[in-house]
Design an enzyme around this catalytic site. Structure first.
Site, PDB file in Angstrom:
ATOM      1  N   HIS A 197      23.268  11.128 -62.125  1.00 39.05           N
ATOM      2  CA  HIS A 197      22.712   9.821 -61.796  1.00 39.05           C
ATOM      3  C   HIS A 197      23.045   9.512 -60.337  1.00 39.05           C
ATOM      4  CE1 HIS A 197      22.508   5.398 -61.612  1.00 39.05           C
ATOM      5  NE2 HIS A 197      21.616   5.509 -62.578  1.00 39.05           N
ATOM      6  N   ASP A 328      15.912   3.344 -68.329  1.00 41.96           N
ATOM      7  CA  ASP A 328      16.828   2.801 -67.321  1.00 41.96           C
ATOM      8  C   ASP A 328      17.215   1.359 -67.650  1.00 41.96           C
ATOM      9  OD1 ASP A 328      18.509   2.916 -65.177  1.00 41.96           O
ATOM     10  OD2 ASP A 328      16.956   2.928 -63.649  1.00 41.96           O
TER      11      ASP A 328
END
Length: 367
Positions: A197, A328
């Site tokens: 990430h 997300d």
């Protein structure tokens, strides 16, 4: 209007201008395309979903990382409210991961203890209370690589975690640095992926690249946003992935699997250029053609980028067998994500792979 409808409208307008169609004809084409989109969404309304990049935090973690302003986003709520949003969106499973930068910059025993505590909190909390609705990636104390490898193995073997998630650059090192060999080797031996990430840039990078905003706009955090979600951290993830290939990480660990989000973090746009140029200079130093590593060692998710054109571009270069759905959350709306994907004009079999089947295969799980 959703992205498919908007794209169809622009296409219909261009055709209409070129062919001399009347305004009513253009409207008719647009209506037909919108009906097709609606019909596809209706056809796939029963599509199951696994969300592979879904974020959480705790007050302790936000205090650590000076992110208390994020409390109102829903990051710390991993109970009934989140389950309700999942049910409304039709999202069957969330794979949870700690908000960037997690605990990866906390040194020594403090970081080791914090990571363990955070991982156990998930097991005793949402994963235990809502079985089969929440899974998780382990948070690791990456300032202590050997301890990180041990915590990854413990979390996978004892608590059923699906892998781990890292957040951008670790201090001033990327994952290709020799210090992190224990983590890479352990992930490979456990047959679990590492999700890379984005993370916050180091202070030096921030000063050089992003600190020239007009003073009157500083209170709007314009420079910070430019350095992270607007642009900077997407480029950094791609840089890290390319470094891993060129440094021979996947020649040393051929079974290691890496996941990146946000529809490839911009990689599909640069794909042909990257492959062309890097193939020239790595032909003698790597075990495989440069582009082969993208197909053997990488997975890509749709997190927060609910755009048809970007999905089309990703699928132009990457097999549908290596693309997974993600929203997300809470930085993107779950229902926006599932509504968008239900309406995407792809064969049902292809959509099932992206929505849940690829995740089931990679993680050895079932919706």
């Amino acid at each position: 209007m959703n992205s498919m409808g908007r794209r169809s409208f622009l296409s219909a307008t261009a055709v209409g201008i070129g062919a001399g169609l009347s305004a009513p004809a253009i409207v008719s084409c647009t209506a037909a395309n919108e009906k097709k989109t609606s019909d596809i969404a209706q056809r796939d309304k029963d599509l199951p979903f696994i969300g592979t990049e879904e974020t959480f935090s705790t007050r302790e973690l936000m205090v650590l990382n000076d992110r208390l302003f994020l409390e109102d986003t829903g990051l710390a709520e991993i109970g009934p409210r989140r389950i309700g949003a999942m049910d409304e969106a039709g999202l069957n499973v969330q794979i949870l991961s700690a908000h960037t930068p997690g605990v990866q910059n906390v040194p020594g025993q403090k970081g080791i203890d914090f990571a363990y505590r955070l991982n156990r909190m998930l097991v005793e909390g949402p994963m235990g209370i809502y079985p089969r609705r929440f899974e998780a990636f382990a948070t690791l104390p990456l300032q202590s690589p050997e301890a990180s490898a041990d915590e990854l193995e413990r979390a996978v073997r004892e608590d059923g975690f699906l892998g781990c998630l890292t957040n951008g650059i670790i201090g001033k090192k990327f994952l290709d640095h020799p210090d992190f060999e224990p983590v890479l080797a352990r992930a490979e031996s456990l047959d679990v992926p590492i999700y890379i990430h984005p993370g916050l840039p180091p202070d030096e990078v921030f000063e050089i690249y992003y600190s020239n905003m007009r003073p009157e706009y500083q209170k709007e955090f314009q420079d910070q946003v430019l350095s992270i979600s607007a642009y900077g951290w997407h480029q950094e993830v791609v840089t890290q992935c390319l470094r891993m290939i060129t440094s021979g990480v996947f020649d040393r660990h051929p079974k290691l699997q890496i996941i990146i989000g946000h529809m490839g973090e911009g990689l599909p746009f640069f794909y042909e250029r990257v492959v062309e140029k890097m193939s020239e200079v790595t032909r003698k130093s790597l075990d495989k053609p440069f582009e082969q590593y993208f197909h053997d060692n990488f997975w890509f998710t749709t997190s927060a980028f609910f755009q048809d054109d970007l999905l089309d571009l990703l699928l132009k270069y990457i097999s549908v067998d290596r693309v997974m759905f993600a929203t997300d959350y809470p930085f993107a709306d779950m229902k926006d994500g599932t509504d968008w994907f239900r309406a995407v004009d792809l064969p049902r079999e292809t959509k099932e792979k992206i929505a849940f089947r690829n995740a089931e295969k990679l993680f050895g799980m079932k919706v």
